[in-house]
Motif scaffolding. Structure first.
Motif, short mmCIF file in Angstrom:
data_model
loop_
_atom_site.label_atom_id
_atom_site.label_comp_id
_atom_site.label_asym_id
_atom_site.label_seq_id
_atom_site.Cartn_x
_atom_site.Cartn_y
_atom_site.Cartn_z
N TYR A 90 65.62 -27.41 25.04
CA TYR A 90 66.03 -26.03 24.79
C TYR A 90 65.44 -25.03 25.78
O TYR A 90 66.19 -24.31 26.45
N ALA A 91 64.14 -24.94 25.89
CA ALA A 91 63.52 -23.91 26.73
C ALA A 91 63.93 -24.09 28.18
O ALA A 91 64.39 -23.14 28.83
N ALA A 92 63.77 -25.29 28.71
CA ALA A 92 64.12 -25.53 30.11
C ALA A 92 65.62 -25.35 30.34
O ALA A 92 66.05 -24.85 31.38
N GLY A 93 66.42 -25.74 29.35
CA GLY A 93 67.86 -25.56 29.46
C GLY A 93 68.27 -24.11 29.54
O GLY A 93 69.11 -23.73 30.35
N VAL A 94 67.67 -23.28 28.69
CA VAL A 94 67.98 -21.84 28.71
C VAL A 94 67.50 -21.22 30.02
O VAL A 94 68.21 -20.42 30.63
N LEU A 95 66.32 -21.60 30.47
CA LEU A 95 65.82 -21.06 31.75
C LEU A 95 66.73 -21.47 32.90
O LEU A 95 67.01 -20.66 33.79
N ALA A 96 67.23 -22.70 32.89
CA ALA A 96 68.17 -23.14 33.92
C ALA A 96 69.48 -22.37 33.83
O ALA A 96 70.07 -22.00 34.85
N ALA A 97 69.94 -22.09 32.61
CA ALA A 97 71.16 -21.30 32.43
C ALA A 97 70.96 -19.88 32.95
O ALA A 97 71.87 -19.31 33.58
N VAL A 98 69.79 -19.31 32.71
CA VAL A 98 69.48 -17.98 33.25
C VAL A 98 69.57 -18.03 34.78
O VAL A 98 70.18 -17.16 35.40
N ASP A 99 69.01 -19.06 35.37
CA ASP A 99 69.08 -19.21 36.84
C ASP A 99 70.53 -19.32 37.30
O ASP A 99 70.92 -18.69 38.29
N ASP A 100 71.33 -20.11 36.59
CA ASP A 100 72.74 -20.26 36.95
C ASP A 100 73.49 -18.94 36.86
O ASP A 100 74.28 -18.59 37.75
#
Length: 168
Positions: free
Chosen positions: A129-139
């Protein structure tokens, strides 16, 4: 389209319990602060504004997650930026739904947002969850950097929306 398991969870109320559990487990105060700071730092290079809204239990009055995301977009006033460059990343935990709503000032094709959603969905399915959301923010920020370049003058790179994720 909901599968029969998702429909069963909703009818029995288990989806609501699951949504609350997912929010407590994966969106702690520390994680929310990390995401907020990540958004703040990433917005410094363009005029786009990103908000994250996490809803543990979706309201019954709006069964369609896309329509609910549009409602949240309006209620959080994501549209209220000087250059119409607000983006809402909406997570409905109980429905396992991800929606991205971009304001009219961002000329990005729907498939770009769908790619971000698909990558995030994959990460969430892996319980990342956390890393996924951070990656989505980057995207999302990569899209905003090309669609909402910096502007000099009075409308420069102001921070018009809160960076902290909103829990609904």
């Amino acid at each position: 389209m909901q599968d029969s398991g998702a429909k069963w969870k909703r009818i029995t109320g288990l989806s609501s319990l699951e949504g609350q559990w997912l929010r407590r487990k994966h969106f702690t105060a520390e994680v929310l602060a990390q995401i907020g700071e990540h958004i703040r730092l990433s917005e410094q290079s363009h005029t786009g504004e990103l908000m994250l809204a996490v809803e543990a239990v979706s309201p019954e009055h709006e069964p369609d997650s896309r329509m609910r995301a549009l409602e949240v977009f309006g209620r959080l006033r994501v549209w209220d930026t000087p250059l119409n460059t607000g983006v809402l990343l909406y997570l409905a935990l109980d429905r396992h739904s991800i929606q991205i709503i971009a304001d009219r000032g961002i000329a990005a094709a729907d498939d770009l947002w769908e790619q971000v959603s698909d990558r995030l969905q994959s990460r969430l399915q892996q319980k990342d969850y956390a890393a996924g959301v951070l990656a989505a923010v980057d995207d999302i920020e990569k899209i905003l950097a090309t669609r909402c370049p910096p502007v000099s003058g009075p409308q420069g790179n102001t921070n018009d929306l809160p960076n902290e994720p909103v829990l609904l």
